[in-house]
Design an enzyme around this catalytic site. Structure first.
Site, PDB file in Angstrom:
ATOM      1  N   ILE A  74      -4.938 -43.301 -21.346  1.00  0.00           N
ATOM      2  CA  ILE A  74      -3.165 -43.723 -21.859  1.00  0.00           C
ATOM      3  C   ILE A  74      -2.609 -44.857 -21.515  1.00  0.00           C
ATOM      4  O   ILE A  74      -1.908 -45.539 -22.097  1.00  0.00           O
ATOM      5  CB  ILE A  74      -1.956 -42.141 -21.822  1.00  0.00           C
ATOM      6  CG1 ILE A  74      -2.981 -41.206 -22.806  1.00  0.00           C
ATOM      7  CG2 ILE A  74      -0.987 -42.719 -22.479  1.00  0.00           C
ATOM      8  CD1 ILE A  74      -2.369 -40.209 -22.343  1.00  0.00           C
ATOM      9  N   SER A 130       3.527 -33.731 -19.153  1.00  0.00           N
ATOM     10  CA  SER A 130       2.805 -33.522 -20.095  1.00  0.00           C
ATOM     11  C   SER A 130       3.291 -32.322 -20.397  1.00  0.00           C
ATOM     12  O   SER A 130       3.692 -31.904 -20.198  1.00  0.00           O
ATOM     13  CB  SER A 130       1.310 -32.445 -18.937  1.00  0.00           C
ATOM     14  OG  SER A 130       0.555 -31.775 -19.562  1.00  0.00           O
ATOM     15  N   TYR A 148      -0.838 -29.333 -11.582  1.00  0.00           N
ATOM     16  CA  TYR A 148      -0.902 -30.535 -12.221  1.00  0.00           C
ATOM     17  C   TYR A 148       0.343 -29.941 -13.485  1.00  0.00           C
ATOM     18  O   TYR A 148       1.302 -31.007 -13.071  1.00  0.00           O
ATOM     19  CB  TYR A 148      -2.248 -30.604 -12.703  1.00  0.00           C
ATOM     20  CG  TYR A 148      -2.160 -31.937 -13.838  1.00  0.00           C
ATOM     21  CD1 TYR A 148      -2.631 -33.612 -13.652  1.00  0.00           C
ATOM     22  CD2 TYR A 148      -1.563 -31.990 -15.825  1.00  0.00           C
ATOM     23  CE1 TYR A 148      -2.263 -34.418 -14.326  1.00  0.00           C
ATOM     24  CE2 TYR A 148      -1.285 -32.742 -15.983  1.00  0.00           C
ATOM     25  CZ  TYR A 148      -2.004 -33.904 -16.034  1.00  0.00           C
ATOM     26  OH  TYR A 148      -1.857 -35.693 -16.720  1.00  0.00           O
ATOM     27  N   THR A 152      -8.913 -38.560 -23.800  1.00  0.00           N
ATOM     28  CA  THR A 152      -8.704 -39.841 -22.412  1.00  0.00           C
ATOM     29  C   THR A 152      -9.967 -38.637 -21.723  1.00  0.00           C
ATOM     30  O   THR A 152     -10.439 -37.897 -21.509  1.00  0.00           O
ATOM     31  CB  THR A 152      -7.847 -39.395 -21.754  1.00  0.00           C
ATOM     32  OG1 THR A 152      -7.656 -38.538 -20.437  1.00  0.00           O
ATOM     33  CG2 THR A 152      -6.656 -39.541 -22.265  1.00  0.00           C
TER      34      THR A 152
END
Length: 315
Positions: free
Chosen positions: A50, A174, A200, A235
């Site tokens: 990205i 996210s 994360y 990705t």
């Protein structure tokens, strides 16, 4: 209504199908050709995925772009791809590890010495460690990379951003942050069993919680701050860090360019979007969908104070 339903059901909205369905209504909403001509953008984590797609999108709109990477070879390859696609693009590669304050200060010092203004700053660099790892400064790695480093970099680049007539800062968060609350009492993830995917998501929640506070901090300088999530994109980071998820969802994943679309839109659309909001597919989205993740103002204030102190920001 269909857009909202797809968003709440997650899979329809986050997949390539959600993007392509919504895209049909966007042509009149696209940034104008040359919208960023004579501008300058910095994109962290721009070597692949990205970040690279974002840099390409900004270059296509006329912006000079600084690719901030940890790997010189990946950065050079990304630059070559962007210049091949946009032959007149001005693209530089700079090394910086967002998890290290000395690296951040060095990079920011180079930028301030070389440039008079900065129009777009995209915080995209990310990590997903499998076990809890601390930086030399003693901070958990995802916190340092996703939160502390970006906070410090934004503040150090504040003079350049303030010199722009329409500066915009974008955090690439996210959708996974919807599963986590703000852990104001344990931002370093010292308690409980450590899981990389959870760390994360926690730090991505922190980014979304910080966006309104940073918007207020920099409002007097005319600097807008946005947070967004790209949906599910195919990705190298997803394939390498979440191989099971990647294998199960590959047929439904967006391209990197589709994931980057809202980042580029937030950076270049006119009139400017509202600062301090959370976005997905060019629309404002709620910061919470689960009651259990809602934080109280005291937790946000506590976290903001701790984050500023850990990042080395002045009050």
């Amino acid at each position: 209504m269909l857009d909202t339903l797809a968003d709440r059901l997650v899979a329809p909205g986050y997949s390539k199908w959600g993007y392509r369905l919504r895209r049909r209504s966007w042509p009149a909403d696209d940034p104008k050709p040359g919208a960023l001509r004579a501008g300058l953008a910095v994109v962290t984590g721009a070597g692949t995925g990205i970040g690279k797609a974002t840099a390409l999108g900004l270059a296509r709109l006329g912006s000079a772009v600084v690719l901030v990477v940890r790997d010189q070879a990946k950065g050079a390859a990304a630059r070559d791809e962007i210049v091949a696609a946009v032959p007149d693009a001005v693209v530089q590669v700079r090394l910086c590890d967002l998890s290290g304050p000395e690296s951040v200060r060095r990079f920011a010092g180079e930028m301030v010495a070389e440039f008079d203004r900065l129009d777009v700053l995209v915080h995209n660099a990310g990590v997903l460690p499998q076990k809890r790892t601390e930086t030399p400064e003693g901070h958990e790695l995802t916190l340092a990379t996703h939160v502390l480093g970006p906070l410090l970099l934004t503040d150090l680049l504040r003079p350049l951003l303030a010199a722009s007539p329409d500066a915009r800062v974008v955090f690439v968060s996210s959708g996974g942050m919807y599963t986590q609350r703000l852990h104001a009492d344990d931002p370093e993830y010292r308690e409980g069993e450590y899981r990389g995917a959870t760390a994360y998501a926690r730090t991505k929640r922190m980014q979304v919680a910080l966006a309104p506070l940073m918007a207020a901090r920099y409002a007097s300088d005319g600097i807008a701050v946005h947070a967004m999530h790209p949906g599910w994109a195919d990705t190298p980071g997803v394939a390498g860090s979440l191989p099971g998820f990647h294998r199960l969802t590959k047929a439904f994943l967006r391209t990197s360019e589709e994931g980057a679309d809202t980042v580029v839109w937030l950076a270049a659309t006119s009139p400017a979007p509202r600062s301090g909001q959370f976005w997905h597919d060019r629309r404002e989205r709620p910061a919470h969908v689960l009651p259990s993740t809602r934080e109280n103002p005291g937790d946000v204030t506590k976290f903001w104070t701790r984050a500023k102190s850990a990042a080395g920001l002045p009050d």
